[in-house]
Design a protein around this motif. Structure first.
Motif, short mmCIF file in Angstrom:
data_model
loop_
_atom_site.label_atom_id
_atom_site.label_comp_id
_atom_site.label_asym_id
_atom_site.label_seq_id
_atom_site.Cartn_x
_atom_site.Cartn_y
_atom_site.Cartn_z
N MET A 21 0.83 -1.20 0.00
CA MET A 21 0.00 0.00 0.00
C MET A 21 0.87 1.26 0.00
O MET A 21 1.96 1.29 0.56
CB MET A 21 -0.89 0.03 1.24
N PHE A 22 0.32 2.30 -0.63
CA PHE A 22 0.92 3.62 -0.51
C PHE A 22 -0.22 4.63 -0.58
O PHE A 22 -0.93 4.68 -1.58
CB PHE A 22 1.94 3.90 -1.62
N SER A 23 -0.41 5.39 0.48
CA SER A 23 -1.53 6.32 0.56
C SER A 23 -1.08 7.74 0.26
O SER A 23 -0.40 8.35 1.08
CB SER A 23 -2.17 6.26 1.94
N THR B 139 -3.78 17.17 17.84
CA THR B 139 -4.69 16.20 17.23
C THR B 139 -5.03 16.70 15.83
O THR B 139 -5.11 17.91 15.60
CB THR B 139 -6.00 16.07 18.04
N ARG B 140 -5.22 15.75 14.89
CA ARG B 140 -5.55 16.18 13.53
C ARG B 140 -6.22 15.05 12.76
O ARG B 140 -5.95 13.87 13.00
CB ARG B 140 -4.31 16.66 12.77
N ARG B 141 -7.07 15.45 11.85
CA ARG B 141 -7.65 14.53 10.88
C ARG B 141 -6.72 14.48 9.67
O ARG B 141 -6.37 15.52 9.11
CB ARG B 141 -9.02 15.00 10.43
N VAL B 142 -6.32 13.29 9.27
CA VAL B 142 -5.45 13.14 8.11
C VAL B 142 -6.28 13.07 6.84
O VAL B 142 -6.02 13.76 5.85
CB VAL B 142 -4.56 11.88 8.24
N LYS B 143 -7.32 12.24 6.85
CA LYS B 143 -8.18 12.08 5.68
C LYS B 143 -9.39 11.24 6.08
O LYS B 143 -9.44 10.69 7.18
CB LYS B 143 -7.43 11.38 4.54
N SER B 144 -10.35 11.16 5.18
CA SER B 144 -11.48 10.26 5.40
C SER B 144 -11.03 8.83 5.13
O SER B 144 -10.38 8.56 4.13
CB SER B 144 -12.63 10.64 4.47
N TYR B 145 -11.39 7.92 6.05
CA TYR B 145 -11.03 6.52 5.88
C TYR B 145 -12.15 5.78 5.15
O TYR B 145 -11.90 4.98 4.25
CB TYR B 145 -10.78 5.90 7.25
N LEU C 162 -0.04 8.40 17.72
CA LEU C 162 -1.01 7.31 17.63
C LEU C 162 -1.98 7.56 16.49
O LEU C 162 -2.75 8.53 16.51
CB LEU C 162 -1.77 7.18 18.95
N HIS C 163 -1.95 6.67 15.49
CA HIS C 163 -2.90 6.74 14.37
C HIS C 163 -4.09 5.85 14.67
O HIS C 163 -3.97 4.82 15.34
CB HIS C 163 -2.24 6.27 13.08
N GLU C 164 -5.26 6.23 14.15
CA GLU C 164 -6.44 5.40 14.35
C GLU C 164 -7.49 5.73 13.30
O GLU C 164 -7.58 6.87 12.83
CB GLU C 164 -7.03 5.63 15.75
N ALA C 165 -8.28 4.73 12.91
CA ALA C 165 -9.49 4.94 12.12
C ALA C 165 -10.64 5.06 13.11
O ALA C 165 -11.01 4.07 13.75
CB ALA C 165 -9.70 3.79 11.15
N THR C 166 -11.17 6.26 13.26
CA THR C 166 -12.11 6.57 14.34
C THR C 166 -13.46 7.01 13.76
O THR C 166 -13.50 7.86 12.87
CB THR C 166 -11.56 7.71 15.22
N PRO C 167 -14.58 6.47 14.27
CA PRO C 167 -15.89 6.99 13.88
C PRO C 167 -15.95 8.50 14.12
O PRO C 167 -15.46 9.00 15.14
CB PRO C 167 -16.85 6.24 14.80
N THR C 168 -16.55 9.21 13.19
CA THR C 168 -16.53 10.67 13.24
C THR C 168 -17.06 11.22 14.56
O THR C 168 -16.52 12.20 15.10
CB THR C 168 -17.36 11.24 12.07
N ASP C 169 -18.07 10.57 15.13
CA ASP C 169 -18.64 11.09 16.37
C ASP C 169 -17.78 10.79 17.60
O ASP C 169 -18.10 11.24 18.70
CB ASP C 169 -20.07 10.57 16.57
N LEU C 170 -16.68 10.06 17.40
CA LEU C 170 -15.76 9.76 18.51
C LEU C 170 -14.40 10.42 18.35
O LEU C 170 -13.48 10.16 19.11
CB LEU C 170 -15.59 8.24 18.67
N VAL C 171 -14.26 11.26 17.33
CA VAL C 171 -13.02 12.02 17.11
C VAL C 171 -13.04 13.23 18.05
O VAL C 171 -13.99 14.00 18.06
CB VAL C 171 -12.95 12.50 15.65
#
Length: 345
Positions: free
Chosen positions: A178-180, A325-331, A292-301
């Protein structure tokens, strides 16, 4: 556009372009952009059997090239819609065409969804991006090692490439690893975050996404990756970027490596990284920084990743100070890729 529309620079008519080998096209474009002389209003065009001409506004001073030529002919077709319209697509069909894609080295990655005539989309993307020779259709991610599921849509079908980003070179096979592109700013930010001779543990190194820019910035990085294909590219990329003296690579589960590691900084670039927080904190020196990276539901960010980090630290008698804290992109729909930077005492 053919070679017939390119002429040696004799001071005559036409706009300036520089000729480089096709494998170096993306690296050259990055350098020309950094120098401020890349002309994005015109196309990159084929030149001979193995070269491309890259449009410039002035002769570059910092980027190597073979010769300066003049481009003549029509201005660049600026959008995919322009190229599809030339192929006879109706407005309704164009509305169903992809709205985004990524150029990684010599490869274009695209999701087709319900677009008609996918092969024509691929051919149009090659016309739009003269530096590319292959278009891959993305179908998703599968397997234990999150391997990409892709198919060749147009072009030569060569899935191996070298992508240059902020001076860092990444060799990879896009059919295997993968490469994002959406993580570009995050990779650049890690180079700015580290200090020279700082010790870093990259727990999920992949092909060197974060390891390489940090090592190039002077950090000493313990890089752990268990995917055998990604690990081989990690080794190759350390050599490619001349940082083998600053990268200690391990092909292993990162939990098996942390014992004896004393890191000033720990990078956890994996969506389920919270499962490894105990190991990360074991390796992190008091006063060190964790990303710490994470895929987080929007209502829990950002509530959920911060809570997970604080819980893991409290269990070890340690305290957490959130630095950023920051949003990188939509997962995916309703889920964001987020990062929490924190000092752990």
């Amino acid at each position: 556009m053919s070679d017939d529309d390119l002429f040696p620079d004799d001071g005559g008519e036409g706009e300036l372009a520089v000729v480089v080998e096709k494998p170096r096209a993306q690296q050259a474009i990055d350098g020309l952009t950094q120098e401020g002389v890349y002309d994005a209003d015109r196309s990159v065009r084929a030149y001979g059997e193995a070269g491309v001409s890259i449009p410039v506004t002035a002769v570059p001073e910092t980027v190597e090239f073979h010769e300066v030529v003049r481009q003549v002919g029509d201005a660049r077709l600026r959008t995919l819609a322009d190229h599809l319209r030339e192929r006879g697509w109706s407005p309704e069909e164009i509305d169903r065409a992809p709205s985004s894609w990524a150029v990684i080295g010599s490869v274009v990655l695209v999701e087709i969804d319900d677009a008609p005539r996918p092969v024509e989309v691929g051919e149009a993307l090659l016309d739009l991006h003269g530096e590319a020779d292959t278009v891959l259709q993305r179908h998703g991610i599968a397997g234990e090692h999150r391997e990409p599921d892709v198919s060749v849509l147009a072009g030569e079908g060569d899935t191996e490439t070298i992508h240059t980003e902020h001076g860092t070179r990444y060799a990879m096979d896009l059919a295997e690893v993968m490469f994002s592109p959406g993580n570009k700013d995050e990779r650049a930010g890690m180079a700015e975050a580290v200090t020279e001779n700082e010790t870093v543990l990259d727990m999920f190194a992949g092909i060197g996404y974060f390891t390489l820019p940090m090592a190039r910035a002077g950090a000493d990085v313990t890089a752990v990756e268990r995917n055998p294909t990604a690990f081989q590219y990690l080794l190759e990329n350390a050599r490619l970027n001349d940082v083998t003296d600053r990268v200690q690579p391990y092909r292993a589960d990162c939990r098996e490596v942390v014992e004896g590691v004393n890191a000033d900084r720990v990078v956890m670039g994996y969506y389920d990284a919270y499962e490894y927080l105990d190991s990360a904190l074991e390796a992190l020196e008091p006063g060190g920084t964790v990303h710490l990276h994470e895929a987080t539901p929007t209502d829990l960010v950002f509530e959920r990743p911060i809570d997970r980090l604080e819980t893991a630290a409290n269990e070890r008698g340690r305290s957490v100070e959130v630095l950023d804290t920051r949003r990188v992109k939509s997962y995916s729909e309703g889920v964001d890729h987020v990062v929490v930077d924190a000092r752990v005492d």
